[in-house]
Design a protein around this motif. Structure first.
Motif, short mmCIF file in Angstrom:
data_model
loop_
_atom_site.label_atom_id
_atom_site.label_comp_id
_atom_site.label_asym_id
_atom_site.label_seq_id
_atom_site.Cartn_x
_atom_site.Cartn_y
_atom_site.Cartn_z
N GLU A 172 0.83 -1.21 0.00
CA GLU A 172 0.00 0.00 0.00
C GLU A 172 0.86 1.25 0.00
O GLU A 172 0.62 2.19 -0.77
CB GLU A 172 -0.94 -0.02 1.21
N GLN A 173 1.89 1.26 0.86
CA GLN A 173 2.80 2.40 0.89
C GLN A 173 3.53 2.55 -0.44
O GLN A 173 3.74 3.67 -0.93
CB GLN A 173 3.83 2.21 2.02
N ALA A 174 3.89 1.43 -1.06
CA ALA A 174 4.55 1.46 -2.37
C ALA A 174 3.68 2.16 -3.39
O ALA A 174 4.15 3.01 -4.17
CB ALA A 174 4.87 0.04 -2.82
N CYS A 175 2.40 1.83 -3.43
CA CYS A 175 1.49 2.45 -4.40
C CYS A 175 1.32 3.93 -4.12
O CYS A 175 1.31 4.75 -5.06
CB CYS A 175 0.14 1.75 -4.36
N HIS A 176 1.19 4.30 -2.85
CA HIS A 176 1.06 5.72 -2.51
C HIS A 176 2.29 6.52 -2.98
O HIS A 176 2.16 7.63 -3.51
CB HIS A 176 0.86 5.89 -1.01
N ARG A 177 3.47 5.93 -2.80
CA ARG A 177 4.69 6.62 -3.23
C ARG A 177 4.74 6.77 -4.75
O ARG A 177 5.11 7.83 -5.26
CB ARG A 177 5.92 5.83 -2.75
N ALA A 178 4.38 5.71 -5.45
CA ALA A 178 4.40 5.78 -6.91
C ALA A 178 3.37 6.77 -7.42
O ALA A 178 3.65 7.55 -8.35
CB ALA A 178 4.14 4.39 -7.49
N ILE A 179 2.20 6.79 -6.81
CA ILE A 179 1.15 7.73 -7.22
C ILE A 179 1.62 9.17 -7.01
O ILE A 179 1.45 10.03 -7.87
CB ILE A 179 -0.14 7.45 -6.44
N ALA A 180 2.21 9.44 -5.85
CA ALA A 180 2.70 10.79 -5.55
C ALA A 180 3.77 11.22 -6.55
O ALA A 180 3.78 12.36 -7.02
CB ALA A 180 3.24 10.85 -4.12
#
Length: 332
Positions: A280-288
Protein backbone atom coordinates in the motif's frame (compact mmCIF):
# COMPACT_ATOMS: atom_id res chain seq x y z
CA UNK A 1 15.36 28.31 -37.57
CA UNK A 2 12.28 27.61 -39.71
CA UNK A 3 13.07 23.87 -39.72
CA UNK A 4 13.43 23.91 -35.95
CA UNK A 5 10.06 25.64 -35.50
CA UNK A 6 8.33 23.22 -37.87
CA UNK A 7 9.74 20.20 -36.06
CA UNK A 8 8.82 21.63 -32.65
CA UNK A 9 5.28 22.13 -33.94
CA UNK A 10 5.11 18.57 -35.26
CA UNK A 11 6.34 17.20 -31.92
CA UNK A 12 4.09 19.39 -29.80
CA UNK A 13 1.31 16.80 -29.89
CA UNK A 14 3.66 13.88 -29.35
CA UNK A 15 5.33 11.30 -31.58
CA UNK A 16 2.74 11.43 -34.35
CA UNK A 17 3.21 10.03 -37.85
CA UNK A 18 4.26 13.45 -39.16
CA UNK A 19 6.82 13.93 -36.41
CA UNK A 20 8.25 10.43 -36.84
CA UNK A 21 8.54 10.98 -40.61
CA UNK A 22 10.54 14.15 -39.98
CA UNK A 23 12.83 12.31 -37.56
CA UNK A 24 13.37 9.47 -40.02
CA UNK A 25 14.17 11.89 -42.86
CA UNK A 26 16.82 13.63 -40.75
CA UNK A 27 18.41 10.32 -39.77
CA UNK A 28 18.38 8.88 -43.29
CA UNK A 29 19.99 12.01 -44.70
CA UNK A 30 23.06 11.35 -42.59
CA UNK A 31 23.06 7.64 -43.43
CA UNK A 32 23.33 8.62 -47.10
CA UNK A 33 25.94 11.27 -46.42
CA UNK A 34 28.33 9.05 -44.49
CA UNK A 35 29.85 7.76 -47.72
CA UNK A 36 31.15 11.23 -48.67
CA UNK A 37 33.76 13.66 -47.31
CA UNK A 38 33.06 16.57 -44.94
CA UNK A 39 33.82 20.30 -44.88
CA UNK A 40 35.61 22.56 -42.51
CA UNK A 41 35.07 23.97 -39.09
CA UNK A 42 32.87 22.00 -36.69
CA UNK A 43 33.37 24.16 -33.63
CA UNK A 44 29.78 25.40 -33.37
CA UNK A 45 28.22 21.97 -33.79
CA UNK A 46 30.72 20.39 -31.41
CA UNK A 47 29.84 23.07 -28.84
CA UNK A 48 26.13 22.43 -29.41
CA UNK A 49 26.70 18.70 -28.89
CA UNK A 50 28.45 19.40 -25.59
CA UNK A 51 25.51 21.56 -24.49
CA UNK A 52 22.94 18.90 -25.39
CA UNK A 53 24.94 16.44 -23.31
CA UNK A 54 23.83 18.24 -20.15
CA UNK A 55 20.33 16.83 -20.60
CA UNK A 56 16.85 18.29 -20.45
CA UNK A 57 17.37 21.11 -17.93
CA UNK A 58 13.64 21.19 -17.25
CA UNK A 59 12.67 21.40 -20.93
CA UNK A 60 10.06 19.00 -22.33
CA UNK A 61 11.76 16.05 -24.07
CA UNK A 62 9.96 16.82 -27.34
CA UNK A 63 11.47 20.31 -27.44
CA UNK A 64 14.97 18.97 -26.85
CA UNK A 65 14.33 16.38 -29.55
CA UNK A 66 13.29 19.05 -32.07
CA UNK A 67 16.40 21.13 -31.35
CA UNK A 68 18.72 18.14 -31.52
CA UNK A 69 17.38 16.90 -34.84
CA UNK A 70 17.56 20.40 -36.33
CA UNK A 71 21.23 20.78 -35.42
CA UNK A 72 21.93 17.20 -36.46
CA UNK A 73 20.68 18.02 -39.97
CA UNK A 74 23.37 20.72 -40.20
CA UNK A 75 25.99 17.96 -40.31
CA UNK A 76 24.84 16.75 -43.73
CA UNK A 77 26.54 19.44 -45.84
CA UNK A 78 29.75 18.89 -43.87
CA UNK A 79 29.68 15.25 -44.91
CA UNK A 80 28.81 15.92 -48.53
CA UNK A 81 31.47 18.52 -49.27
CA UNK A 82 34.85 17.35 -50.57
CA UNK A 83 37.77 17.17 -50.25
CA UNK A 84 38.54 17.28 -46.55
CA UNK A 85 41.39 16.08 -44.32
CA UNK A 86 40.88 12.78 -42.55
CA UNK A 87 41.03 14.53 -39.17
CA UNK A 88 38.09 16.75 -40.12
CA UNK A 89 35.96 13.82 -41.21
CA UNK A 90 36.77 12.05 -37.95
CA UNK A 91 35.47 15.10 -36.07
CA UNK A 92 32.30 15.20 -38.18
CA UNK A 93 31.59 11.52 -37.66
CA UNK A 94 32.28 11.69 -33.93
CA UNK A 95 29.91 14.65 -33.56
CA UNK A 96 27.29 12.87 -35.69
CA UNK A 97 27.59 9.74 -33.55
CA UNK A 98 27.18 11.72 -30.33
CA UNK A 99 24.21 13.75 -31.62
CA UNK A 100 22.42 10.75 -33.13
CA UNK A 101 23.00 8.86 -29.88
CA UNK A 102 21.39 11.67 -27.88
CA UNK A 103 18.41 11.77 -30.27
CA UNK A 104 18.05 8.03 -29.58
CA UNK A 105 18.21 8.65 -25.81
CA UNK A 106 15.33 11.13 -25.96
CA UNK A 107 13.28 8.80 -28.17
CA UNK A 108 13.94 5.99 -25.67
CA UNK A 109 12.75 8.21 -22.83
CA UNK A 110 9.57 8.99 -24.79
CA UNK A 111 8.88 5.31 -25.36
CA UNK A 112 9.60 5.28 -29.11
CA UNK A 113 11.65 2.09 -29.03
CA UNK A 114 11.76 1.33 -32.75
CA UNK A 115 12.82 4.86 -33.66
CA UNK A 116 15.41 4.88 -30.87
CA UNK A 117 16.99 1.70 -32.24
CA UNK A 118 17.13 3.21 -35.75
CA UNK A 119 18.94 6.28 -34.47
CA UNK A 120 21.35 4.12 -32.47
CA UNK A 121 22.13 2.26 -35.71
CA UNK A 122 22.91 5.54 -37.47
CA UNK A 123 24.99 6.69 -34.50
CA UNK A 124 26.90 3.41 -34.58
CA UNK A 125 27.78 3.84 -38.25
CA UNK A 126 29.10 7.32 -37.58
CA UNK A 127 31.07 6.14 -34.53
CA UNK A 128 32.57 3.25 -36.50
CA UNK A 129 33.75 5.62 -39.22
CA UNK A 130 35.22 7.99 -36.63
CA UNK A 131 37.32 5.13 -35.25
CA UNK A 132 36.36 6.13 -31.68
CA UNK A 133 35.96 2.81 -29.82
CA UNK A 134 34.88 4.49 -26.60
CA UNK A 135 32.06 6.25 -28.43
CA UNK A 136 31.03 2.96 -30.01
CA UNK A 137 31.05 1.31 -26.60
CA UNK A 138 29.02 4.17 -25.11
CA UNK A 139 26.43 3.81 -27.87
CA UNK A 140 26.09 0.05 -27.35
CA UNK A 141 25.67 0.60 -23.61
CA UNK A 142 23.03 3.29 -24.17
CA UNK A 143 21.28 1.15 -26.78
CA UNK A 144 21.18 -1.72 -24.28
CA UNK A 145 18.96 0.46 -22.12
CA UNK A 146 16.16 0.19 -24.70
CA UNK A 147 15.55 -3.55 -24.20
CA UNK A 148 16.56 -3.19 -20.55
CA UNK A 149 13.80 -0.70 -19.79
CA UNK A 150 11.17 -2.21 -22.06
CA UNK A 151 11.03 -5.84 -21.02
CA UNK A 152 13.95 -7.68 -22.67
CA UNK A 153 16.77 -7.80 -20.09
CA UNK A 154 18.58 -10.76 -21.68
CA UNK A 155 18.88 -8.89 -24.98
CA UNK A 156 20.10 -5.91 -22.95
CA UNK A 157 22.79 -8.04 -21.29
CA UNK A 158 24.08 -9.16 -24.70
CA UNK A 159 24.41 -5.55 -25.91
CA UNK A 160 25.94 -4.45 -22.62
CA UNK A 161 28.57 -7.17 -22.87
CA UNK A 162 29.39 -5.98 -26.40
CA UNK A 163 29.89 -2.54 -24.94
CA UNK A 164 32.10 -3.88 -22.14
CA UNK A 165 34.29 -5.70 -24.66
CA UNK A 166 34.62 -2.61 -26.87
CA UNK A 167 35.37 -0.30 -23.94
CA UNK A 168 38.15 -2.48 -22.57
CA UNK A 169 39.61 -2.57 -19.09
CA UNK A 170 40.66 1.07 -18.71
CA UNK A 171 38.50 3.30 -16.46
CA UNK A 172 36.42 5.28 -18.95
CA UNK A 173 32.87 6.61 -18.85
CA UNK A 174 31.86 4.05 -21.49
CA UNK A 175 33.36 1.13 -19.55
CA UNK A 176 31.65 2.26 -16.34
CA UNK A 177 28.28 2.71 -18.04
CA UNK A 178 28.54 -0.65 -19.82
CA UNK A 179 29.22 -2.48 -16.56
CA UNK A 180 26.37 -0.64 -14.82
CA UNK A 181 23.87 -1.49 -17.56
CA UNK A 182 25.05 -5.10 -17.57
CA UNK A 183 24.48 -5.26 -13.80
CA UNK A 184 20.92 -4.00 -14.20
CA UNK A 185 20.24 -6.42 -17.06
CA UNK A 186 21.53 -9.42 -15.11
CA UNK A 187 19.57 -8.38 -12.01
CA UNK A 188 16.36 -8.20 -14.03
CA UNK A 189 17.22 -11.56 -15.66
CA UNK A 190 17.49 -13.21 -12.21
CA UNK A 191 21.23 -13.78 -12.59
CA UNK A 192 22.44 -12.34 -9.27
CA UNK A 193 26.03 -13.61 -9.45
CA UNK A 194 26.63 -11.97 -12.84
CA UNK A 195 24.88 -8.82 -11.62
CA UNK A 196 27.11 -8.52 -8.57
CA UNK A 197 30.24 -9.11 -10.65
CA UNK A 198 29.19 -6.28 -12.97
CA UNK A 199 28.39 -4.06 -9.99
CA UNK A 200 31.87 -4.66 -8.58
CA UNK A 201 33.36 -3.74 -11.96
CA UNK A 202 31.23 -0.58 -12.04
CA UNK A 203 32.46 0.52 -8.62
CA UNK A 204 36.05 -0.27 -9.58
CA UNK A 205 35.87 1.85 -12.73
CA UNK A 206 34.06 4.65 -10.91
CA UNK A 207 36.78 4.89 -8.29
CA UNK A 208 39.40 5.42 -11.02
CA UNK A 209 37.57 7.78 -13.39
CA UNK A 210 39.32 11.08 -13.99
CA UNK A 211 37.54 14.39 -13.37
CA UNK A 212 36.52 14.98 -16.99
CA UNK A 213 34.95 11.51 -17.25
CA UNK A 214 33.01 12.10 -14.01
CA UNK A 215 31.14 15.16 -15.30
CA UNK A 216 27.35 15.04 -15.06
CA UNK A 217 26.40 14.66 -18.74
CA UNK A 218 24.86 12.06 -21.01
CA UNK A 219 28.30 11.43 -22.53
CA UNK A 220 30.18 10.97 -19.26
CA UNK A 221 29.51 9.13 -15.99
CA UNK A 222 29.13 11.27 -12.90
CA UNK A 223 28.36 10.16 -9.36
CA UNK A 224 24.66 10.99 -9.73
CA UNK A 225 24.33 8.74 -12.79
CA UNK A 226 26.31 6.03 -11.00
CA UNK A 227 23.83 5.92 -8.13
CA UNK A 228 20.82 6.02 -10.46
CA UNK A 229 22.09 2.79 -12.05
CA UNK A 230 22.92 1.26 -8.66
CA UNK A 231 19.45 2.12 -7.39
CA UNK A 232 17.78 0.16 -10.17
CA UNK A 233 20.20 -2.77 -9.99
CA UNK A 234 19.93 -3.19 -6.22
CA UNK A 235 16.15 -2.75 -6.36
CA UNK A 236 15.92 -5.53 -8.94
CA UNK A 237 18.18 -7.72 -6.78
CA UNK A 238 15.95 -7.13 -3.76
CA UNK A 239 18.84 -5.55 -1.84
CA UNK A 240 16.63 -2.75 -0.58
CA UNK A 241 19.08 -1.35 1.98
CA UNK A 242 21.76 -0.65 -0.63
CA UNK A 243 19.12 0.47 -3.12
CA UNK A 244 17.85 3.08 -0.65
CA UNK A 245 21.40 4.30 0.01
CA UNK A 246 21.90 4.91 -3.69
CA UNK A 247 18.46 6.50 -4.06
CA UNK A 248 19.23 8.94 -1.26
CA UNK A 249 22.60 9.88 -2.72
CA UNK A 250 21.28 10.19 -6.28
CA UNK A 251 18.45 12.48 -5.14
CA UNK A 252 20.94 14.65 -3.26
CA UNK A 253 22.95 15.03 -6.47
CA UNK A 254 19.97 15.54 -8.81
CA UNK A 255 18.92 19.06 -9.74
CA UNK A 256 15.29 20.01 -9.01
CA UNK A 257 14.78 20.27 -12.79
CA UNK A 258 15.79 16.61 -13.30
CA UNK A 259 12.14 15.61 -13.21
CA UNK A 260 12.44 12.29 -15.00
CA UNK A 261 15.44 11.02 -13.04
CA UNK A 262 13.98 12.02 -9.69
CA UNK A 263 10.69 10.28 -10.53
CA UNK A 264 12.46 7.07 -11.56
CA UNK A 265 14.34 7.07 -8.26
CA UNK A 266 11.08 7.52 -6.35
CA UNK A 267 9.50 4.63 -8.25
CA UNK A 268 12.54 2.51 -7.34
CA UNK A 269 11.93 3.49 -3.70
CA UNK A 270 8.30 2.45 -4.07
CA UNK A 271 9.40 -0.91 -5.50
CA UNK A 272 11.65 -1.36 -2.45
CA UNK A 273 8.69 -0.73 -0.15
CA UNK A 274 6.67 -3.36 -2.04
CA UNK A 275 9.56 -5.84 -1.81
CA UNK A 276 9.75 -5.26 1.94
CA UNK A 277 6.03 -6.05 2.31
CA UNK A 278 4.33 -2.65 2.33
CA UNK A 279 2.45 -2.74 -0.96
CA UNK A 280 0.00 0.00 0.00
CA UNK A 281 2.80 2.40 0.89
CA UNK A 282 4.55 1.46 -2.37
CA UNK A 283 1.49 2.45 -4.40
CA UNK A 284 1.06 5.72 -2.51
CA UNK A 285 4.69 6.62 -3.23
CA UNK A 286 4.40 5.78 -6.91
CA UNK A 287 1.15 7.73 -7.22
CA UNK A 288 2.70 10.79 -5.55
CA UNK A 289 5.74 10.62 -7.84
CA UNK A 290 3.63 10.31 -10.99
CA UNK A 291 1.11 13.03 -10.13
CA UNK A 292 3.90 15.49 -9.28
CA UNK A 293 5.46 14.97 -12.70
CA UNK A 294 4.75 17.35 -15.62
CA UNK A 295 2.49 15.71 -18.19
CA UNK A 296 5.23 15.78 -20.85
CA UNK A 297 7.30 13.38 -18.74
CA UNK A 298 4.51 11.00 -17.66
CA UNK A 299 4.99 8.69 -20.64
CA UNK A 300 7.52 6.27 -22.06
CA UNK A 301 10.19 5.20 -19.61
CA UNK A 302 8.53 6.61 -16.48
CA UNK A 303 5.22 4.93 -17.26
CA UNK A 304 7.00 1.66 -18.04
CA UNK A 305 8.88 1.67 -14.71
CA UNK A 306 5.64 2.33 -12.83
CA UNK A 307 3.91 -0.43 -14.81
CA UNK A 308 6.69 -2.83 -13.79
CA UNK A 309 5.86 -2.03 -10.16
CA UNK A 310 2.12 -2.52 -10.71
CA UNK A 311 2.67 -5.82 -12.56
CA UNK A 312 4.77 -7.13 -9.67
CA UNK A 313 1.86 -6.79 -7.24
CA UNK A 314 0.09 -10.15 -6.67
CA UNK A 315 -3.53 -10.37 -7.73
CA UNK A 316 -4.77 -10.75 -4.16
CA UNK A 317 -3.70 -7.15 -3.46
CA UNK A 318 -5.48 -5.66 -6.48
CA UNK A 319 -8.57 -4.88 -4.37
CA UNK A 320 -6.63 -2.40 -2.25
CA UNK A 321 -7.73 1.16 -3.02
CA UNK A 322 -4.12 2.32 -3.49
CA UNK A 323 -3.45 -0.44 -6.03
CA UNK A 324 -6.62 0.46 -7.94
CA UNK A 325 -5.63 4.14 -7.93
CA UNK A 326 -2.18 3.32 -9.32
CA UNK A 327 -3.81 1.19 -12.02
CA UNK A 328 -6.13 4.04 -12.97
CA UNK A 329 -3.28 6.55 -13.22
CA UNK A 330 -1.39 4.19 -15.51
CA UNK A 331 -4.39 3.47 -17.74
CA UNK A 332 -3.75 4.53 -21.38
Amino acid sequence: MKRRQLLRGALATGLTGTALTALTTARQSLDQALVADPLADLSDLEAATETYGYGYHGQPPTRVLADLVTDFAELRPLLLTTPQPVATRVRVCRTAGQMAGMVAIVLHDLGARKEARSWFTTAGRAAAESGDRQLRAWLWAREAMVPLNYGAPRAAATLAEQARHAAGSHPTAAATLAAAVAARAYALSHQPDQAREALAATDGFMDRLNASERADTWLTHGEQKHHVHLSHAFTALGDTQRARESQKRALELSAPTSSMTRTLLKIDAAACAHHDGDTEQACHRAIAALTALPADYRTGLVRRRAMDLYNSIPAQHHRLSAVRELRDILAP
